[in-house]
Design a protein around this motif. Sequence first.
Motif, mmCIF file in Angstrom:
data_model
loop_
_atom_site.group_PDB
_atom_site.id
_atom_site.type_symbol
_atom_site.label_atom_id
_atom_site.label_comp_id
_atom_site.label_asym_id
_atom_site.label_seq_id
_atom_site.Cartn_x
_atom_site.Cartn_y
_atom_site.Cartn_z
ATOM 1 N N GLY A 62 0.821 -1.213 0.000
ATOM 2 C CA GLY A 62 0.000 0.000 0.000
ATOM 3 C C GLY A 62 0.849 1.254 0.000
ATOM 4 O O GLY A 62 0.602 2.187 -0.765
ATOM 5 N N GLU A 63 1.857 1.279 0.838
ATOM 6 C CA GLU A 63 2.755 2.433 0.876
ATOM 7 C C GLU A 63 3.502 2.582 -0.435
ATOM 8 O O GLU A 63 3.686 3.684 -0.937
ATOM 9 N N GLY A 64 3.913 1.462 -1.004
ATOM 10 C CA GLY A 64 4.642 1.488 -2.266
ATOM 11 C C GLY A 64 3.813 2.034 -3.414
ATOM 12 O O GLY A 64 4.314 2.782 -4.256
ATOM 13 N N ILE A 65 2.538 1.656 -3.461
ATOM 14 C CA ILE A 65 1.663 2.138 -4.536
ATOM 15 C C ILE A 65 1.603 3.664 -4.518
ATOM 16 O O ILE A 65 1.766 4.324 -5.546
ATOM 17 N N TYR A 66 1.400 4.248 -3.343
ATOM 18 C CA TYR A 66 1.289 5.708 -3.272
ATOM 19 C C TYR A 66 2.648 6.395 -3.391
ATOM 20 O O TYR A 66 2.728 7.508 -3.925
ATOM 21 N N ALA A 113 4.941 5.353 -5.410
ATOM 22 C CA ALA A 113 5.205 5.312 -6.852
ATOM 23 C C ALA A 113 4.491 6.439 -7.584
ATOM 24 O O ALA A 113 4.949 6.880 -8.641
ATOM 25 N N ALA A 114 3.385 6.930 -7.031
ATOM 26 C CA ALA A 114 2.706 8.077 -7.640
ATOM 27 C C ALA A 114 3.622 9.291 -7.651
ATOM 28 O O ALA A 114 3.610 10.087 -8.591
ATOM 29 N N LEU A 115 4.424 9.423 -6.608
ATOM 30 C CA LEU A 115 5.338 10.564 -6.482
ATOM 31 C C LEU A 115 6.687 10.303 -7.113
ATOM 32 O O LEU A 115 7.362 11.230 -7.555
ATOM 33 N N GLU A 116 7.101 9.041 -7.142
ATOM 34 C CA GLU A 116 8.405 8.662 -7.678
ATOM 35 C C GLU A 116 8.209 7.480 -8.635
ATOM 36 O O GLU A 116 8.280 6.328 -8.224
ATOM 37 N N PRO A 117 7.944 7.772 -9.915
ATOM 38 C CA PRO A 117 7.601 6.713 -10.871
ATOM 39 C C PRO A 117 8.641 5.597 -11.002
ATOM 40 O O PRO A 117 8.290 4.483 -11.384
ATOM 41 N N GLN A 118 9.892 5.872 -10.669
ATOM 42 C CA GLN A 118 10.920 4.835 -10.749
ATOM 43 C C GLN A 118 10.660 3.699 -9.761
ATOM 44 O O GLN A 118 11.258 2.632 -9.858
ATOM 45 N N ALA A 154 -5.346 2.764 -9.462
ATOM 46 C CA ALA A 154 -5.972 3.804 -10.276
ATOM 47 C C ALA A 154 -5.665 5.191 -9.721
ATOM 48 O O ALA A 154 -5.264 6.095 -10.461
ATOM 49 N N ARG A 155 -5.847 5.352 -8.430
ATOM 50 C CA ARG A 155 -5.624 6.662 -7.802
ATOM 51 C C ARG A 155 -4.157 7.074 -7.917
ATOM 52 O O ARG A 155 -3.845 8.220 -8.256
ATOM 53 N N ILE A 177 -2.765 10.306 -9.898
ATOM 54 C CA ILE A 177 -1.956 11.320 -9.203
ATOM 55 C C ILE A 177 -0.631 11.523 -9.932
ATOM 56 O O ILE A 177 -0.206 12.654 -10.168
ATOM 57 N N GLY A 178 0.025 10.427 -10.290
ATOM 58 C CA GLY A 178 1.293 10.519 -11.012
ATOM 59 C C GLY A 178 1.142 11.259 -12.337
ATOM 60 O O GLY A 178 1.976 12.092 -12.701
#
Length: 194
Positions: free
Chosen positions: A13-17, A19-24, A164-165, A169-170
């Motif tokens: 869960g933390e990783g998903i969000y 990744a929105a901020l850091e696509p790498q 999706a979210r 966001i990304g």
Amino acid sequence: MRGGEQRPSGDLGEGIYAAALEPQRWPAVLRELASSVGAPGAVLQVQATGSGEVLFAATGGLDESALTEYARHWVRFDPRVGVGLSRPVGEILIPEEHLGVAAFRRTAIYNDFLRPLELGATLGGIVHADREIFVAASAQRSLRPPGFRERDRRRFVALAPHLARAARIGHELGAAAAARQVLTDALDRLPRGV
């Protein structure tokens, strides 16, 4: 959280969000997502709604050159795409079940592309769509039995709104950064200081 929606647990869960901020971070997140449903790999793709242009794609646990080959050639011959596009946004499905596994095993995409990669079973769908973008997410594994099970589908269903979210966001952050860069470039070209 929306009514009935649960926050994904732990690092995933933390990783998903994140990744929105850091696509790498998407490849690691997608590997963990795939592992959570018993698959070797997963794919996330953001496309422009009007043109279908791929705006962002990430894979975790799968060969990126295979994703490139799929997008360049095989997507046109993939009957699973039609199944996914015909379903409501947010419905997570196993397309081979809708096509018939025996019939899918006879297709060129399975025999010439997926089977050599030890893939063919898909779990996923379009997890978000609006006027600007649509987001598809899927886990991939071998078509050999047992394939994906109902518990795998339930797990993916629980994660889909978060994927999706985070993808939305990304995309919005990327669009804002691009607009900021255009403005900065325009200001830099002015003959006077601003």
